[in-house]
Structure formats: structure tokens, C-alpha cells
Design a protein around this motif. Structure first.
Motif, PDB file in Angstrom:
ATOM      1  N   LYS A 233     -40.115 -63.353 -54.485  1.00 39.55           N
ATOM      2  CA  LYS A 233     -41.102 -64.315 -54.018  1.00 39.55           C
ATOM      3  C   LYS A 233     -41.242 -64.203 -52.509  1.00 39.55           C
ATOM      4  O   LYS A 233     -40.268 -64.179 -51.777  1.00 39.55           O
ATOM      5  N   LEU A 234     -42.504 -64.126 -52.043  1.00 35.26           N
ATOM      6  CA  LEU A 234     -42.777 -64.009 -50.625  1.00 35.26           C
ATOM      7  C   LEU A 234     -43.170 -65.359 -50.039  1.00 35.26           C
ATOM      8  O   LEU A 234     -43.831 -66.161 -50.688  1.00 35.26           O
ATOM      9  N   VAL A 235     -42.765 -65.575 -48.793  1.00 36.16           N
ATOM     10  CA  VAL A 235     -43.048 -66.826 -48.092  1.00 36.16           C
ATOM     11  C   VAL A 235     -43.590 -66.486 -46.708  1.00 36.16           C
ATOM     12  O   VAL A 235     -43.082 -65.579 -46.044  1.00 36.16           O
ATOM     13  N   THR A 236     -44.621 -67.204 -46.276  1.00 38.85           N
ATOM     14  CA  THR A 236     -45.173 -67.029 -44.932  1.00 38.85           C
ATOM     15  C   THR A 236     -44.998 -68.323 -44.145  1.00 38.85           C
ATOM     16  O   THR A 236     -45.366 -69.395 -44.626  1.00 38.85           O
ATOM     17  N   LYS A 237     -44.449 -68.210 -42.945  1.00 35.06           N
ATOM     18  CA  LYS A 237     -44.283 -69.382 -42.086  1.00 35.06           C
ATOM     19  C   LYS A 237     -44.647 -69.022 -40.649  1.00 35.06           C
ATOM     20  O   LYS A 237     -44.581 -67.860 -40.238  1.00 35.06           O
ATOM     21  N   CYS A 238     -45.016 -70.068 -39.895  1.00 35.56           N
ATOM     22  CA  CYS A 238     -45.440 -69.883 -38.511  1.00 35.56           C
ATOM     23  C   CYS A 238     -44.380 -70.396 -37.552  1.00 35.56           C
ATOM     24  O   CYS A 238     -43.874 -71.510 -37.707  1.00 35.56           O
ATOM     25  N   PHE A 239     -44.055 -69.578 -36.560  1.00 35.97           N
ATOM     26  CA  PHE A 239     -43.107 -69.956 -35.520  1.00 35.97           C
ATOM     27  C   PHE A 239     -43.843 -69.904 -34.182  1.00 35.97           C
ATOM     28  O   PHE A 239     -44.413 -68.869 -33.818  1.00 35.97           O
ATOM     29  N   LEU A 452     -33.100 -67.651 -32.843  1.00 31.75           N
ATOM     30  CA  LEU A 452     -34.557 -67.747 -32.907  1.00 31.75           C
ATOM     31  C   LEU A 452     -35.040 -69.127 -32.476  1.00 31.75           C
ATOM     32  O   LEU A 452     -35.970 -69.261 -31.693  1.00 31.75           O
ATOM     33  N   LEU A 453     -34.382 -70.157 -33.009  1.00 31.86           N
ATOM     34  CA  LEU A 453     -34.835 -71.534 -32.759  1.00 31.86           C
ATOM     35  C   LEU A 453     -34.534 -72.008 -31.340  1.00 31.86           C
ATOM     36  O   LEU A 453     -34.991 -73.079 -30.961  1.00 31.86           O
ATOM     37  N   GLN A 454     -33.803 -71.232 -30.572  1.00 31.54           N
ATOM     38  CA  GLN A 454     -33.637 -71.522 -29.149  1.00 31.54           C
ATOM     39  C   GLN A 454     -34.962 -71.413 -28.404  1.00 31.54           C
ATOM     40  O   GLN A 454     -35.193 -72.062 -27.386  1.00 31.54           O
ATOM     41  N   PHE A 455     -35.859 -70.550 -28.948  1.00 26.84           N
ATOM     42  CA  PHE A 455     -37.084 -70.227 -28.218  1.00 26.84           C
ATOM     43  C   PHE A 455     -38.358 -70.473 -29.028  1.00 26.84           C
ATOM     44  O   PHE A 455     -39.461 -70.413 -28.481  1.00 26.84           O
ATOM     45  N   ALA A 456     -38.244 -70.746 -30.316  1.00 28.85           N
ATOM     46  CA  ALA A 456     -39.421 -70.920 -31.161  1.00 28.85           C
ATOM     47  C   ALA A 456     -39.252 -72.169 -32.024  1.00 28.85           C
ATOM     48  O   ALA A 456     -38.150 -72.511 -32.436  1.00 28.85           O
ATOM     49  N   SER A 457     -40.370 -72.842 -32.285  1.00 31.87           N
ATOM     50  CA  SER A 457     -40.345 -74.008 -33.168  1.00 31.87           C
ATOM     51  C   SER A 457     -41.090 -73.680 -34.452  1.00 31.87           C
ATOM     52  O   SER A 457     -42.139 -73.018 -34.429  1.00 31.87           O
ATOM     53  N   LEU A 458     -40.544 -74.111 -35.573  1.00 30.86           N
ATOM     54  CA  LEU A 458     -41.145 -73.873 -36.866  1.00 30.86           C
ATOM     55  C   LEU A 458     -42.283 -74.858 -37.086  1.00 30.86           C
ATOM     56  O   LEU A 458     -42.089 -76.066 -37.054  1.00 30.86           O
TER      57      LEU A 458
END
Length: 460
Positions: A233-239, A452-458
Motif C-alpha cells: 500500500k502506497l501513502v502520499t504525505k506533504c512535509f 526530519l521533523l527538526q526542519f519539516a512539519s507534517l
């Protein structure tokens, strides 16, 4: 589904305002067009009711807005005439061309019962209803498998929302257009709608003279990521990387002075490697990946010697592959400053290497084909992990103003393939949205990665 359509007009055809001259009726695609995937480039431009009402040509009369879009499209198609033609390919040959017969562009009007804000909050995968058809799974014949059939080059869908906002969804065949051509066309269309047709620079249609077609069959659409996710299953999310996030991230590279794209690419690559390791568990027998690499879709117009015109029509891009990073034993332990140099070198070397091979004639092209087959095999057999990046940062999609202001939001529909990442600028241009598609297992780990989450927000 995004929402239930209240009403949809019958599909109409928008034809060029004057016929295409006979000597332009047969459009030859180039070698790089042949190498492009047999899909459509999808893009959706959203315009808010507030921006529309405050713009010089703004109006809440949706019919008037749509009529302006149709009239200006008809006019600009006289310059971009392959978009109103039909693909042709005989069953006895794999050579593809466009019959610029002025049959027109399918154009659909629709009305949604939801507000624009409701639509923008929906998942990326549910945006396809705002397009004239699904860009990767639609009922238009595939030219590579049904060469005796015709296929449209372009289609449009314009949608009105309850609040008065508007969305313009466009599908352009990747066989004759890349991101640069798509952006140039949309901005030319927008200028024409603002009565500035005399300022539109006609596209240059002679790419096939520089890169003659060779009748090859190419599978670059599956090269980056294999044949898709299989049963996964594939998932797409924006950061989202804000301007401040990007500044802090670039500091991490010290004196290397990484660009924004290099910095984001490197961080996502490192985080993806770590996610793949974590999702495979502790059982070494289940971990078959031996190496990892990244590739960028590289616009070669300004990288050729001499440079090609910015307004050259067609596909003028190639994949820029990085060196392989061995993942056995040290999986995911590479430092950012080590990986970013690999990313930069891959981009810098690609244009020169590809140009050299292409100029070698059939031997060079055959070498490219063999390389693609080998890379595809390693990806599909899960020997290497390839992360494909496509940057829309410099294309100027947020400049597309039809007279009712710049887009509030620009979106696309991600390829249904794993490990593909789109980089799209924020509206003000100082931030970057990264749309990441992975398997569900990898995404579970990726979206929790503390580095990753140090510099990007989901984004929700």
C-alpha cells in the motif's frame, strides 16, 4: 471522492482560433520525448474568491470567467498547436508523431457543493476529480501499447466552488511536454487572457532537429521506482519546509553552502534510508537492499553547451543519478555532509555525460537503454532503493494570473509509485512543500523521523 458534483456540462472542444498551417501539421517528437513516460502531467491551480473579487478582471460570474478561459485558450493554441492535435502511431512502427489537425482540447466545466477550503484540506490522492481525467489511469488509449489509436495531447477542467473560488485542472501529455513547457504554456495562456497576447513569446518547436527520434521504446516511467508498489500500500504525505526551517537546515552543511534543493533532497534521502531500515525490522534475511541512490529530473535547457532556449517546446530533461551509497552494515548512518556532495556531483555530471552519449549516435543511445534496463532490474528486484525527485521550484506556476490574481495554491497528483518526491514552492516562494510517496510501512517510520521533523512539519 472530493465531493459529489452538482452538475457537469457536456465536454466541449476548444479549437485554435485560426487553422494550423499545412507545413506545421506533422509534429515530430524528439529522442527525449520518446524517453518520456506515457502519462500526463497533472496540475491544479486554485484561485480564492477573495483574490478573484479584488483583481482587475475579477468577477463572480463563473460563466464569464470560463468564457474568457476558452477564448484565450483558443488564441494561444495557434502557437502551441500540438496540444490541439492527436497522437498517431502505426502498428508497424514504434515511431510516434502528432497530427496537428486542430481537433481541439477537451474542456469540461463543473460545479462543486463544497467550499474551496474544504477541497484544499482533502488528501492529495483525492484531487483527481478536479482534473479532466486521471493522469495515470484513464480511458484514453496508451500510445505505447495501442499504436493504431489516437490520443489527446491535452485536456482541461474548470471547477467552481460554493464560496466562489475556482480550480483549473490541466492534463498535458508527457510525450510532448515537460515541467518547463507546461509552465510556459500556462503563463502564455494567462497573458492571453489578460489581453497581452502580443507579449507572448512563441515556443521553439525544433527540439527534434537537435535530438532526432530513433523509434526506441523507453521505460523511464518505471526506471526510478520499479513497477510501482506491487502489493504494498502506497501513502502520499506533504512535509513543509518553511523559510526559517530551510535556513536552519542549510547551516547544518557548514561551508558546503548547499542549495535549498540539495539540502532538502539530502535530508529526505537520509531519512528515507533510515525509515527503510526501521520498517524491515531486525531480521537481516528480510533486508535485501544493498545500496541506495537518488535521481533528479534535470532540466537540461540551460545546462547544454551552448544553452538551449528556455521556451523550447517538449521534453528537455534527463535523470541525474547519484552514485550508489552502500547500505550494508552502515544502513542510514551516513552524515548529511557526505550525502549532499554525492547529490551535487550527480546533478553536475549528468548533463555532460548524457549529452556525450546522445551525440555518439546509436551506440550512445544503446548504452543509455542498457543502463536503464540494468537500473530498473536492480530496483524491481529490491537490490537498490532509488528515490526519484522532481523539482517544480523554478517553473513559476504561482505566476499564472488569468486576470483574477495569482493562484492561492498549486497542486499535482503524485505518481502511484513508491519513493517519488515532488518539490513545490510555497506561494510566497520562500518555503518548499515536499510531496512524498512511500509504502505505508516506510511512511510510518519516515513521518516520525526526529532528524526530519527538526526542519519539516507534517501537513494534515
Amino acid at each position: 471522492m472530493v465531493s459529489k458534483l452538482e452538475s457537469v456540462s457536456k465536454s466541449m472542444m476548444v479549437k485554435p482560433s485560426s487553422p494550423t498551417p499545412n507545413h506545421l501539421r506533422h509534429f515530430k517528437i524528439s529522442l527525449l520525448d520518446e524517453m518520456a513516460p506515457s502519462v500526463y502531467i497533472p496540475i491544479i491551480l486554485f484561485y480564492s474568491a477573495t483574490d478573484i473579487s479584488s483583481s482587475p478582471f475579477g468577477t463572480h460570474d463563473f460563466k464569464a470567467m470560463s468564457n474568457k478561459l476558452k477564448a484565450s485558450l483558443s488564441k494561444v493554441l495557434t502557437l502551441y498547436y500540438p496540444f490541439c492535435g492527436r497522437f498517431k502511431c502505426t502498428s508497424s512502427s514504434s515511431s510516434i508523431s502528432v497530427d496537428c489537425n486542430d481537433e481541439g482540447v477537451p474542456y469540461i466545466e463543473s460545479k462543486f457543493s463544497k467550499n474551496l477550503s474544504d477541497i484544499l484540506n482533502r488528501p492529495q490522492s483525492e484531487m483527481q476529480e478536479l482534473l479532466p481525467f486521471h493522469p495515470y489511469n484513464h480511458d484514453v488509449p496508451n500510445i505505447s501499447e495501442h499504436c493504431d489509436k489516437h490520443m489527446v495531447s491535452m485536456a482541461v477542467k474548470v471547477s467552481e466552488f460554493k464560496c466562489g473560488g475556482v480550480a483549473l485542472g490541466v492534463c498535458l501529455s508527457h510525450k510532448i511536454a515537460d515541467g518547463e513547457t507546461t509552465a510556459s504554456f500556462l503563463n502564455a495562456w494567462a497573458k492571453t487572457a489578460r489581453d497581452l497576447f502580443n507579449e507572448v513569446e512563441p515556443p521553439q518547436m525544433d527540439a527534434s532537429l537537435i535530438f532526432p527520434s530513433r523509434g526506441i521504446e523507453w521505460a523511464l516511467n518505471s526506471l526510478m521506482v520499479g513497477e510501482g508498489g506491487g502489493n504494498e500500500k502506497l501513502v502520499t504525505k506533504c512535509f513543509l519546509f518553511s523559510a526559517m526551517d530551510l535556513s536552519r537546515l542549510r547551516v547544518r552543511f557548514g561551508s558546503f553552502n548547499a542549495t535549498r534543493v540539495e539540502a532538502v533532497t539530502t535530508l529526505i534521502w537520509k531519512s528515507a534510508i533510515q525509515a527503510a531500515k526501521a520498517s524491515s525490522g531486525d531480521d537481516e534475511s528480510k533486508r535485501t537492499l544493498k545500496a541506495s541512490l537518488v535521481c533528479h529530473a534535470l532540466n537540461i535547457r540551460n545546462r547544454m553547451v551552448p544553452p538551449l532556449p528556455k521556451n523550447m517546446f517538449g521534453n528537455l530533461w534527463l535523470f541525474a543519478f547519484s552514485d550508489l551509497v552502500e547500505t550494508d552494515g552502515t544502513y542510514g548512518t551516513e552524515e548529511l555532509h557526505d550525502l549532499v556532495e554525492i547529490v551535487r556531483n550527480g546533478i553536475r555530471e549528468a548533463a555532460a555525460n548524457y549529452s556525450s552519449l546522445i551525440n555518439q549516435g546509436d551506440d550512445g543511445v544503446n548504452e543509455l537503454v542498457e543502463f536503464s534496463k540494468e537500473a530498473k532490474l536492480m530496483v524491481t528486484e529490491n537490490i537498490i532503493a532509488c528515490y526519484g525527485f522532481s523539482s517544480w521550484i523554478r517553473f513559476g506556476f504561482y505566476d499564472v494570473d488569468f486576470g483574477w490574481g495569482r493562484p492561492t495554491k498549486v497542486k499535482n497528483i503524485n505518481l502511484p509509485m513508491k519513493n517519488i518526491i515532488y518539490l513545490i514552492p510555497t506561494r510566497n516562494g520562500d518555503g518548499i512543500e515536499t510531496w512524498v510517496t512511500m509504502t505505508e510501512l516506510d511512511m510510518d517510520e519516515f513521518q516520525r523521523n526526529p532528524g526530519l521533523l527538526q526542519f519539516a512539519s507534517l501537513e494534515s
